[in-house]
Design a protein around this motif. Sequence first.
Motif, PDB file in Angstrom:
ATOM      1  N   GLU A 153     -32.873  -3.806   1.931  1.00  0.00           N
ATOM      2  CA  GLU A 153     -31.640  -4.082   2.165  1.00  0.00           C
ATOM      3  C   GLU A 153     -30.482  -3.744   1.281  1.00  0.00           C
ATOM      4  OE1 GLU A 153     -30.948  -8.540   2.628  1.00  0.00           O
ATOM      5  OE2 GLU A 153     -32.499  -8.754   1.048  1.00  0.00           O
ATOM      6  N   LEU A 154     -29.371  -3.905   1.852  1.00  0.00           N
ATOM      7  CA  LEU A 154     -28.111  -3.598   1.215  1.00  0.00           C
ATOM      8  C   LEU A 154     -27.061  -4.783   1.311  1.00  0.00           C
ATOM      9  CD1 LEU A 154     -25.885  -1.320  -0.066  1.00  0.00           C
ATOM     10  CD2 LEU A 154     -25.212  -0.984   2.372  1.00  0.00           C
ATOM     11  N   GLU A 155     -26.649  -5.483   0.379  1.00  0.00           N
ATOM     12  CA  GLU A 155     -25.913  -6.501   0.739  1.00  0.00           C
ATOM     13  C   GLU A 155     -24.181  -6.324  -0.215  1.00  0.00           C
ATOM     14  OE1 GLU A 155     -27.352 -10.075  -1.369  1.00  0.00           O
ATOM     15  OE2 GLU A 155     -29.185 -10.248   0.063  1.00  0.00           O
ATOM     16  N   PHE A 156     -23.642  -6.990   0.577  1.00  0.00           N
ATOM     17  CA  PHE A 156     -21.925  -6.979  -0.325  1.00  0.00           C
ATOM     18  C   PHE A 156     -21.597  -8.125  -0.492  1.00  0.00           C
ATOM     19  CE2 PHE A 156     -17.351  -6.309   0.461  1.00  0.00           C
ATOM     20  CZ  PHE A 156     -17.334  -5.706  -0.726  1.00  0.00           C
ATOM     21  N   GLU A 157     -21.066  -8.632  -1.628  1.00  0.00           N
ATOM     22  CA  GLU A 157     -20.563  -9.862  -1.659  1.00  0.00           C
ATOM     23  C   GLU A 157     -19.017  -9.840  -2.136  1.00  0.00           C
ATOM     24  OE1 GLU A 157     -22.201 -12.530  -4.663  1.00  0.00           O
ATOM     25  OE2 GLU A 157     -24.453 -12.100  -4.022  1.00  0.00           O
ATOM     26  N   SER A 158     -18.049 -10.633  -1.271  1.00  0.00           N
ATOM     27  CA  SER A 158     -16.827 -10.460  -1.189  1.00  0.00           C
ATOM     28  C   SER A 158     -16.168 -11.931  -1.458  1.00  0.00           C
ATOM     29  CB  SER A 158     -16.355  -9.758   0.151  1.00  0.00           C
ATOM     30  OG  SER A 158     -14.771  -9.923   0.160  1.00  0.00           O
ATOM     31  N   SER A 159     -14.945 -11.851  -1.950  1.00  0.00           N
ATOM     32  CA  SER A 159     -14.174 -13.250  -1.955  1.00  0.00           C
ATOM     33  C   SER A 159     -13.391 -13.504  -0.494  1.00  0.00           C
ATOM     34  CB  SER A 159     -13.341 -12.950  -3.110  1.00  0.00           C
ATOM     35  OG  SER A 159     -12.374 -12.044  -3.192  1.00  0.00           O
ATOM     36  N   SER A 160     -13.292 -12.475  -0.045  1.00  0.00           N
ATOM     37  CA  SER A 160     -12.555 -12.823   1.401  1.00  0.00           C
ATOM     38  C   SER A 160     -13.515 -12.367   2.504  1.00  0.00           C
ATOM     39  CB  SER A 160     -11.415 -11.924   1.420  1.00  0.00           C
ATOM     40  OG  SER A 160     -10.769 -11.561   2.750  1.00  0.00           O
ATOM     41  N   PHE A 168     -17.317  -3.578   4.681  1.00  0.00           N
ATOM     42  CA  PHE A 168     -18.793  -3.355   4.792  1.00  0.00           C
ATOM     43  C   PHE A 168     -18.844  -2.553   5.786  1.00  0.00           C
ATOM     44  CE2 PHE A 168     -23.016  -4.931   5.572  1.00  0.00           C
ATOM     45  CZ  PHE A 168     -23.643  -4.401   4.455  1.00  0.00           C
ATOM     46  N   ASN A 169     -18.193  -2.861   6.896  1.00  0.00           N
ATOM     47  CA  ASN A 169     -18.498  -2.219   8.376  1.00  0.00           C
ATOM     48  C   ASN A 169     -17.988  -0.617   8.121  1.00  0.00           C
ATOM     49  OD1 ASN A 169     -19.176  -4.380   9.695  1.00  0.00           O
ATOM     50  ND2 ASN A 169     -17.058  -4.969  10.587  1.00  0.00           N
ATOM     51  N   HIS A 170     -16.880  -0.607   7.309  1.00  0.00           N
ATOM     52  CA  HIS A 170     -16.277   0.939   7.169  1.00  0.00           C
ATOM     53  C   HIS A 170     -17.688   1.750   6.324  1.00  0.00           C
ATOM     54  CE1 HIS A 170     -13.872   4.272   5.946  1.00  0.00           C
ATOM     55  NE2 HIS A 170     -13.990   4.262   4.646  1.00  0.00           N
ATOM     56  N   LEU A 171     -18.366   0.791   5.386  1.00  0.00           N
ATOM     57  CA  LEU A 171     -19.357   1.491   4.592  1.00  0.00           C
ATOM     58  C   LEU A 171     -20.525   1.932   5.598  1.00  0.00           C
ATOM     59  CD1 LEU A 171     -19.636   1.756   1.317  1.00  0.00           C
ATOM     60  CD2 LEU A 171     -21.098  -0.293   1.647  1.00  0.00           C
ATOM     61  N   ILE A 172     -20.692   1.078   6.376  1.00  0.00           N
ATOM     62  CA  ILE A 172     -22.034   1.016   7.362  1.00  0.00           C
ATOM     63  C   ILE A 172     -21.696   2.475   8.176  1.00  0.00           C
ATOM     64  CG2 ILE A 172     -23.089   0.351   9.447  1.00  0.00           C
ATOM     65  CD1 ILE A 172     -23.594  -1.143   6.864  1.00  0.00           C
ATOM     66  N   GLU A 173     -20.349   2.685   8.554  1.00  0.00           N
ATOM     67  CA  GLU A 173     -19.930   3.839   9.514  1.00  0.00           C
ATOM     68  C   GLU A 173     -20.203   5.314   8.410  1.00  0.00           C
ATOM     69  OE1 GLU A 173     -16.097   3.294  11.221  1.00  0.00           O
ATOM     70  OE2 GLU A 173     -17.009   1.534  11.802  1.00  0.00           O
ATOM     71  N   ARG A 174     -19.493   5.118   7.123  1.00  0.00           N
ATOM     72  CA  ARG A 174     -19.504   6.048   6.312  1.00  0.00           C
ATOM     73  C   ARG A 174     -20.894   6.787   6.101  1.00  0.00           C
ATOM     74  NH1 ARG A 174     -18.022   5.156   0.248  1.00  0.00           N
ATOM     75  NH2 ARG A 174     -18.919   6.961  -0.600  1.00  0.00           N
ATOM     76  N   PHE A 175     -21.919   5.814   5.948  1.00  0.00           N
ATOM     77  CA  PHE A 175     -23.286   6.318   5.623  1.00  0.00           C
ATOM     78  C   PHE A 175     -23.982   6.402   7.085  1.00  0.00           C
ATOM     79  CE2 PHE A 175     -22.165   4.584   1.410  1.00  0.00           C
ATOM     80  CZ  PHE A 175     -22.294   5.697   0.687  1.00  0.00           C
ATOM     81  N   GLU A 176     -23.359   6.246   8.004  1.00  0.00           N
ATOM     82  CA  GLU A 176     -23.935   6.562   9.395  1.00  0.00           C
ATOM     83  C   GLU A 176     -25.316   5.669   9.676  1.00  0.00           C
ATOM     84  OE1 GLU A 176     -24.337  10.656   9.738  1.00  0.00           O
ATOM     85  OE2 GLU A 176     -22.430  11.208   9.930  1.00  0.00           O
ATOM     86  N   LEU A 177     -25.151   4.457   9.237  1.00  0.00           N
ATOM     87  CA  LEU A 177     -26.211   3.547   9.457  1.00  0.00           C
ATOM     88  C   LEU A 177     -26.165   2.746  10.750  1.00  0.00           C
ATOM     89  CD1 LEU A 177     -26.495   2.201   5.842  1.00  0.00           C
ATOM     90  CD2 LEU A 177     -27.907   3.783   6.647  1.00  0.00           C
ATOM     91  N   ASP A 178     -27.225   2.399  11.708  1.00  0.00           N
ATOM     92  CA  ASP A 178     -27.097   1.599  12.680  1.00  0.00           C
ATOM     93  C   ASP A 178     -27.067   0.242  12.229  1.00  0.00           C
ATOM     94  OD1 ASP A 178     -27.336   3.849  14.357  1.00  0.00           O
ATOM     95  OD2 ASP A 178     -29.522   3.669  14.275  1.00  0.00           O
ATOM     96  N   ARG A 179     -25.955  -0.395  12.699  1.00  0.00           N
ATOM     97  CA  ARG A 179     -25.839  -1.926  12.223  1.00  0.00           C
ATOM     98  C   ARG A 179     -27.183  -2.816  12.508  1.00  0.00           C
ATOM     99  NH1 ARG A 179     -24.932  -4.978   8.913  1.00  0.00           N
ATOM    100  NH2 ARG A 179     -23.148  -6.501   8.869  1.00  0.00           N
ATOM    101  N   ASP A 180     -27.551  -3.216  11.445  1.00  0.00           N
ATOM    102  CA  ASP A 180     -28.849  -4.107  11.798  1.00  0.00           C
ATOM    103  C   ASP A 180     -28.738  -5.236  10.553  1.00  0.00           C
ATOM    104  OD1 ASP A 180     -31.403  -4.970  12.042  1.00  0.00           O
ATOM    105  OD2 ASP A 180     -32.409  -3.240  11.411  1.00  0.00           O
ATOM    106  N   ILE A 181     -28.428  -6.477  11.157  1.00  0.00           N
ATOM    107  CA  ILE A 181     -28.311  -7.632  10.277  1.00  0.00           C
ATOM    108  C   ILE A 181     -29.556  -8.184   9.916  1.00  0.00           C
ATOM    109  CG2 ILE A 181     -27.060  -9.531   9.860  1.00  0.00           C
ATOM    110  CD1 ILE A 181     -25.009  -8.446  11.706  1.00  0.00           C
TER     111      ILE A 181
END
Length: 200
Positions: A153-160, A168-181
């Motif tokens: 898995e890929l995780e992203f921790e943010s303060s906001s 994170f959504n932009h990152l998922i698009e950039r690497f052409e990943l199908d969103r799967d939580i």
Amino acid sequence: MNHVSQEIEIEFKQRLDQSAFLMLKEHFEEQRTPFFRQVNHYFETEDFLLKAHQSALRVREKNNMLVLTFKQPYEKGLLETHQPLSEKAFESMKKTGDIPEGEVKEQIASLIASDSFSLIYYGSLTTERSEINLPEGQLVLDQSQYLQHTDFELEFESSSYQEGEKFFNHLIERFELDRDIPDNKIRRFFKALDKQRSDN
């Protein structure tokens, strides 16, 4: 040493298959830390009271240190209560099901409205983790093993929440990943345990 006893965790997750994991591992080769190991040990009551309150209790073993952490829902994130644990107290917890005195025990008692609860040690999940510190937050690559399962898995921790979600959504698009939580690690562990028990 200052020990933060409580913190709000805001994180976003994406399930990866092995090829996406290896692609991201290579892409961030220059920025990421070497992989290191951490082990999560999971505890629950016999009747899964913590799960009923959407909460979870674990002991994390990392850098030869043990930390007891209780996670519970909080607004759009999780409230985590941490407490350092000695090896002796950890072994005692596994044997007796009793939590040592402290903030974690108090937090659980106030949530389930009882201070007489007993825990069962159900097992552990081992993660090989690499971290990437970015201006927007911390990105994490995880490979986890538990009960004959391996997942990525890929995780992203943010303060906001808003900024983190956008990034994170932009990152998922950039690497052409199908969103799967994915479920969080403790849920995945207990689902695998349930399946293992029903198969036997």
